[in-house]
Design a protein around this motif. Structure first.
Motif, PDB file in Angstrom:
ATOM      1  N   ALA A   1       0.821  -1.212   0.000  1.00  0.00           N
ATOM      2  CA  ALA A   1       0.000   0.000   0.000  1.00  0.00           C
ATOM      3  C   ALA A   1       0.852   1.258   0.000  1.00  0.00           C
ATOM      4  O   ALA A   1       0.404   2.316  -0.473  1.00  0.00           O
ATOM      5  CB  ALA A   1      -0.925  -0.008   1.215  1.00  0.00           C
ATOM      6  N   ALA A   2       2.083   1.142   0.505  1.00  0.00           N
ATOM      7  CA  ALA A   2       2.994   2.289   0.532  1.00  0.00           C
ATOM      8  C   ALA A   2       3.787   2.421  -0.763  1.00  0.00           C
ATOM      9  O   ALA A   2       4.647   3.294  -0.865  1.00  0.00           O
ATOM     10  CB  ALA A   2       3.951   2.167   1.709  1.00  0.00           C
ATOM     11  N   GLY A   3       3.499   1.538  -1.733  1.00  0.00           N
ATOM     12  CA  GLY A   3       4.117   1.672  -3.043  1.00  0.00           C
ATOM     13  C   GLY A   3       5.257   0.730  -3.346  1.00  0.00           C
ATOM     14  O   GLY A   3       5.873   0.832  -4.415  1.00  0.00           O
ATOM     15  N   LEU A   4       5.541  -0.239  -2.476  1.00  0.00           N
ATOM     16  CA  LEU A   4       6.633  -1.175  -2.731  1.00  0.00           C
ATOM     17  C   LEU A   4       6.147  -2.381  -3.524  1.00  0.00           C
ATOM     18  O   LEU A   4       4.977  -2.757  -3.450  1.00  0.00           O
ATOM     19  CB  LEU A   4       7.239  -1.665  -1.417  1.00  0.00           C
ATOM     20  CG  LEU A   4       7.827  -0.627  -0.460  1.00  0.00           C
ATOM     21  CD1 LEU A   4       8.551  -1.334   0.682  1.00  0.00           C
ATOM     22  CD2 LEU A   4       8.761   0.334  -1.168  1.00  0.00           C
ATOM     23  N   THR A   5       7.059  -2.988  -4.287  1.00  0.00           N
ATOM     24  CA  THR A   5       6.767  -4.276  -4.916  1.00  0.00           C
ATOM     25  C   THR A   5       7.119  -5.360  -3.906  1.00  0.00           C
ATOM     26  O   THR A   5       8.203  -5.349  -3.313  1.00  0.00           O
ATOM     27  CB  THR A   5       7.570  -4.472  -6.201  1.00  0.00           C
ATOM     28  OG1 THR A   5       8.970  -4.341  -5.917  1.00  0.00           O
ATOM     29  CG2 THR A   5       7.173  -3.436  -7.248  1.00  0.00           C
ATOM     30  N   VAL A   6       6.200  -6.301  -3.704  1.00  0.00           N
ATOM     31  CA  VAL A   6       6.330  -7.256  -2.600  1.00  0.00           C
ATOM     32  C   VAL A   6       6.081  -8.669  -3.100  1.00  0.00           C
ATOM     33  O   VAL A   6       5.128  -8.919  -3.847  1.00  0.00           O
ATOM     34  CB  VAL A   6       5.335  -6.935  -1.469  1.00  0.00           C
ATOM     35  CG1 VAL A   6       5.488  -7.925  -0.318  1.00  0.00           C
ATOM     36  CG2 VAL A   6       5.525  -5.508  -0.972  1.00  0.00           C
ATOM     37  N   ALA A   7       6.934  -9.609  -2.669  1.00  0.00           N
ATOM     38  CA  ALA A   7       6.707 -11.039  -2.869  1.00  0.00           C
ATOM     39  C   ALA A   7       6.441 -11.664  -1.507  1.00  0.00           C
ATOM     40  O   ALA A   7       7.197 -11.429  -0.554  1.00  0.00           O
ATOM     41  CB  ALA A   7       7.911 -11.694  -3.519  1.00  0.00           C
ATOM     42  N   LEU A   8       5.373 -12.444  -1.411  1.00  0.00           N
ATOM     43  CA  LEU A   8       4.981 -13.101  -0.163  1.00  0.00           C
ATOM     44  C   LEU A   8       5.104 -14.605  -0.350  1.00  0.00           C
ATOM     45  O   LEU A   8       4.329 -15.219  -1.078  1.00  0.00           O
ATOM     46  CB  LEU A   8       3.546 -12.721   0.210  1.00  0.00           C
ATOM     47  CG  LEU A   8       2.926 -13.398   1.431  1.00  0.00           C
ATOM     48  CD1 LEU A   8       3.709 -13.055   2.701  1.00  0.00           C
ATOM     49  CD2 LEU A   8       1.458 -12.989   1.587  1.00  0.00           C
ATOM     50  N   LEU A   9       6.114 -15.209   0.293  1.00  0.00           N
ATOM     51  CA  LEU A   9       6.371 -16.637   0.154  1.00  0.00           C
ATOM     52  C   LEU A   9       5.887 -17.376   1.394  1.00  0.00           C
ATOM     53  O   LEU A   9       6.089 -16.935   2.520  1.00  0.00           O
ATOM     54  CB  LEU A   9       7.869 -16.912  -0.017  1.00  0.00           C
ATOM     55  CG  LEU A   9       8.581 -16.290  -1.210  1.00  0.00           C
ATOM     56  CD1 LEU A   9       9.135 -14.914  -0.849  1.00  0.00           C
ATOM     57  CD2 LEU A   9       9.714 -17.179  -1.690  1.00  0.00           C
ATOM     58  N   ASP A  10       5.246 -18.533   1.165  1.00  0.00           N
ATOM     59  CA  ASP A  10       4.773 -19.331   2.292  1.00  0.00           C
ATOM     60  C   ASP A  10       4.740 -20.791   1.873  1.00  0.00           C
ATOM     61  O   ASP A  10       4.441 -21.120   0.725  1.00  0.00           O
ATOM     62  CB  ASP A  10       3.381 -18.882   2.729  1.00  0.00           C
ATOM     63  CG  ASP A  10       2.985 -19.492   4.064  1.00  0.00           C
ATOM     64  OD1 ASP A  10       3.567 -19.098   5.089  1.00  0.00           O
ATOM     65  OD2 ASP A  10       2.106 -20.367   4.080  1.00  0.00           O
ATOM     66  N   SER A  11       5.030 -21.679   2.831  1.00  0.00           N
ATOM     67  CA  SER A  11       5.059 -23.107   2.517  1.00  0.00           C
ATOM     68  C   SER A  11       3.665 -23.691   2.325  1.00  0.00           C
ATOM     69  O   SER A  11       3.497 -24.687   1.629  1.00  0.00           O
ATOM     70  CB  SER A  11       5.789 -23.868   3.629  1.00  0.00           C
ATOM     71  OG  SER A  11       5.150 -23.659   4.873  1.00  0.00           O
ATOM     72  N   ALA A  12       2.664 -23.089   2.934  1.00  0.00           N
ATOM     73  CA  ALA A  12       1.301 -23.604   2.849  1.00  0.00           C
ATOM     74  C   ALA A  12       0.623 -23.196   1.547  1.00  0.00           C
ATOM     75  O   ALA A  12       1.043 -22.260   0.868  1.00  0.00           O
ATOM     76  CB  ALA A  12       0.479 -23.113   4.033  1.00  0.00           C
ATOM     77  N   ALA A  13      -0.436 -23.917   1.224  1.00  0.00           N
ATOM     78  CA  ALA A  13      -1.186 -23.593   0.015  1.00  0.00           C
ATOM     79  C   ALA A  13      -2.105 -22.401   0.221  1.00  0.00           C
ATOM     80  O   ALA A  13      -2.513 -21.751  -0.745  1.00  0.00           O
ATOM     81  CB  ALA A  13      -2.011 -24.814  -0.423  1.00  0.00           C
ATOM     82  N   HIS A  14      -2.438 -22.101   1.491  1.00  0.00           N
ATOM     83  CA  HIS A  14      -3.349 -21.007   1.793  1.00  0.00           C
ATOM     84  C   HIS A  14      -2.712 -20.078   2.825  1.00  0.00           C
ATOM     85  O   HIS A  14      -1.870 -20.493   3.620  1.00  0.00           O
ATOM     86  CB  HIS A  14      -4.678 -21.541   2.339  1.00  0.00           C
ATOM     87  CG  HIS A  14      -5.308 -22.590   1.481  1.00  0.00           C
ATOM     88  ND1 HIS A  14      -5.933 -22.300   0.291  1.00  0.00           N
ATOM     89  CD2 HIS A  14      -5.386 -23.934   1.631  1.00  0.00           C
ATOM     90  CE1 HIS A  14      -6.379 -23.415  -0.255  1.00  0.00           C
ATOM     91  NE2 HIS A  14      -6.063 -24.417   0.534  1.00  0.00           N
ATOM     92  N   THR A  15      -3.132 -18.832   2.814  1.00  0.00           N
ATOM     93  CA  THR A  15      -2.642 -17.884   3.800  1.00  0.00           C
ATOM     94  C   THR A  15      -3.274 -18.167   5.169  1.00  0.00           C
ATOM     95  O   THR A  15      -4.215 -18.932   5.289  1.00  0.00           O
ATOM     96  CB  THR A  15      -2.981 -16.443   3.387  1.00  0.00           C
ATOM     97  OG1 THR A  15      -4.410 -16.315   3.293  1.00  0.00           O
ATOM     98  CG2 THR A  15      -2.342 -16.088   2.049  1.00  0.00           C
ATOM     99  N   GLY A  16      -2.747 -17.512   6.199  1.00  0.00           N
ATOM    100  CA  GLY A  16      -3.328 -17.629   7.538  1.00  0.00           C
ATOM    101  C   GLY A  16      -2.380 -18.156   8.580  1.00  0.00           C
ATOM    102  O   GLY A  16      -2.606 -17.960   9.772  1.00  0.00           O
TER     103      GLY A  16
END
Length: 498
Positions: free
Chosen positions: A29-44
């Motif tokens: 939201a502040a204007g950065l490009t972001v990659a979100l990596l996680d081992s699970a198939a779903h967030t949470g």
């Protein structure tokens, strides 16, 4: 937005629980490009686990008191430009410079894939959560003995129970949540066995008064236990599990203030499963491999030293949530948002972000929640007498089948008074879990009879945070900008005020 592996994101976030989600959407939201990596198939993450759509759960939020907060984060993620990369098992993070990082991962449900994945970023936020602390006892390797958090995960994501008559035992507030969830789901819970007690919270009246929400949560879980007539036994421990092919009963005994079982107080409780856990351990392998400073928490675990903007001791690396000390989802979300603002201020050249009213409010919330977390850790810190549960033939390291007797022999006869030396002599901690299950137990057994009495597991540097095939190691790309800067060995500092 980066479109190929050779491109660079502004921020790579490891972990898609409350902390990682909040950090990722705030930075985007502040204007950065972001990659979100996680081992699970779903967030949470672990807390907001929920059933896969294929299971057809009509009300996945039924097992969560705070589902609207997670739903809001999930909606913000869907509406953002964040590149969500599920099924990515991050096994190491390397640093070429303060603003040049490489995140290496394996894809797939079990971390298996034809091609490893490389993500490059100008900064990294670690929101890797925690894993359960297990203290062994005779019979803990029987089928039907499951981690308390594991039981909760089975119920939340798979809608299944490990048995029909389930004793819940160990220490920490997670036990009440697990027991109330099991009872609500239809299981019989013949007892909740808490090794510590709850009077310890009374020594921290300011932390309690500042966090009335925590009291409401306790009332909710307590009411559920009363409604389902589940007895709560404090200052009590499970000293043995009985059964042949699986759990048939447990022996519960009174314990003194050091968690030493009181002779003659044992009684047998019939059950077909045992949910057990003695708190949580921050998952910090990625950070300690880089040389980040650590601190010892009041309950004997190791957490990262973080400043008031969630920065680690290594420039360009932030952390939020449980890596800084166990504190729950609300604290994790607060720290994630705070870290997202701090990264955006640093990379986007917007210093006003770290001086605004929102950040000041986040700092106040973090201080309040962290104070309660420290009180919680103090109240449920394991006593030194728990090793009296163990016979010499009790397996301590299940992966390598190392018994308590072999660990004691290494300490008594060979002078091994720390977990690392015991590992070299007995192989305890060299198995698949790399000491995550047995590390605390090995360290405490090694310290029996010493002046210290107990020591936490050493914050060892593990270059591989998850098991990695040799083929993946051989295909690690070479950074054209040059080799990574060598990291210093991790240091341990005294806990700092939040």
């Amino acid at each position: 937005m980066p479109t190929s592996p050779s491109d660079t994101y502004d921020l790579a976030v490891v972990g898609a629980g409350a902390a990682g989600l909040a950090g990722a959407v705030t930075a985007a939201a502040a204007g950065l490009t972001v990659a979100l990596l996680d081992s699970a198939a779903h967030t949470g993450g672990q807390y907001f686990r929920h059933p896969a759509p294929a299971l057809g759960a009509a009300r996945p939020q039924a097992l969560h008191h705070d589902w609207p907060a997670y739903a809001s984060l999930r909606e913000r993620l869907a509406a953002s430009s964040v590149a969500h990369l599920p099924g990515h098992h991050v096994w190491t993070v390397t640093r070429q410079a303060e603003d040049r990082w490489t995140v290496l991962a394996l894809t797939g449900t079990d971390g298996e894939a034809d091609e490893p994945v490389t993500v490059r970023a100008r900064a990294v936020l670690l929101a890797t959560g925690a894993y359960e602390r297990q203290l062994p006892f005779p019979g803990w390797t029987l089928p039907g003995v499951v981690g308390a958090g594991g039981v909760q995960a089975m119920l939340k994501s798979g809608l299944v129970l490990p048995g029909r008559r389930i004793v819940v035992a160990g220490s920490g507030p997670l036990l009440l949540a697990v027991a109330s969830s099991l009872a609500t789901a239809g299981a019989t819970v013949p007892a909740v066995v808490e090794a510590a007690g709850y009077l310890g919270y009374a020594r921290h009246p300011r932390a309690l008064a500042a966090n009335p929400r925590k009291l409401r949560e306790a009332v909710i879980h307590g009411s559920a236990l009363l409604r389902h007539r589940v007895p709560l036994h404090t200052r009590s421990v499970v000293t043995q599990v009985h059964g042949t092919d699986r759990v048939e009963a447990v022996t519960v005994a009174r314990a003194d203030r050091t968690w030493r079982p009181v002779p003659g107080t044992g009684r047998r409780i019939a059950c077909d499963a045992l949910a057990t856990g003695h708190g949580l351990v921050p998952q910090i392998e990625l950070a300690t491999a880089l040389g980040c400073a650590t601190r010892r928490t009041p309950d004997g675990t190791t957490a990262l030293v973080l400043d008031d903007l969630q920065r680690t001791s290594l420039p360009g690396l932030w952390a939020a949530g449980e890596p800084g000390g166990i504190g729950g989802w609300e604290l994790a979300r607060t720290e994630g948002e705070l870290a997202g603002l701090a990264v955006a201020a640093r990379l986007g050249g917007r210093p006003l972000l770290t001086g605004g009213t929102r950040l000041r409010a986040l700092r106040r919330d973090r201080a309040r929640l962290r104070a309660f977390a420290e009180a919680m850790a103090t109240a449920h810190a394991p006593g030194t007498g728990w090793t009296q549960w163990l016979g010499d033939d009790t397996d301590v390291c299940r992966c390598e089948e190392v018994t308590a007797g072999r660990v004691r022999e290494a300490a008594r006869d060979l002078g091994a008074h720390d977990a690392r030396t015991v590992k070299l002599l007995t192989r305890a901690g060299m198995g698949w879990c790399q000491g995550r299950m047995c590390g605390q137990a090995v360290a405490c057994l090694a310290a029996e009879g010493t002046a210290e009495g107990t020591v936490p597991p050493s914050a060892e540097r593990r270059p591989l945070a998850v098991p990695v095939p040799l083929g993946a190691l051989g295909s690690v790309p070479t950074d054209p900008a040059g080799p990574a800067e060598p990291a210093e060995r991790p240091t341990t500092e005294r806990p700092t005020a939040p």
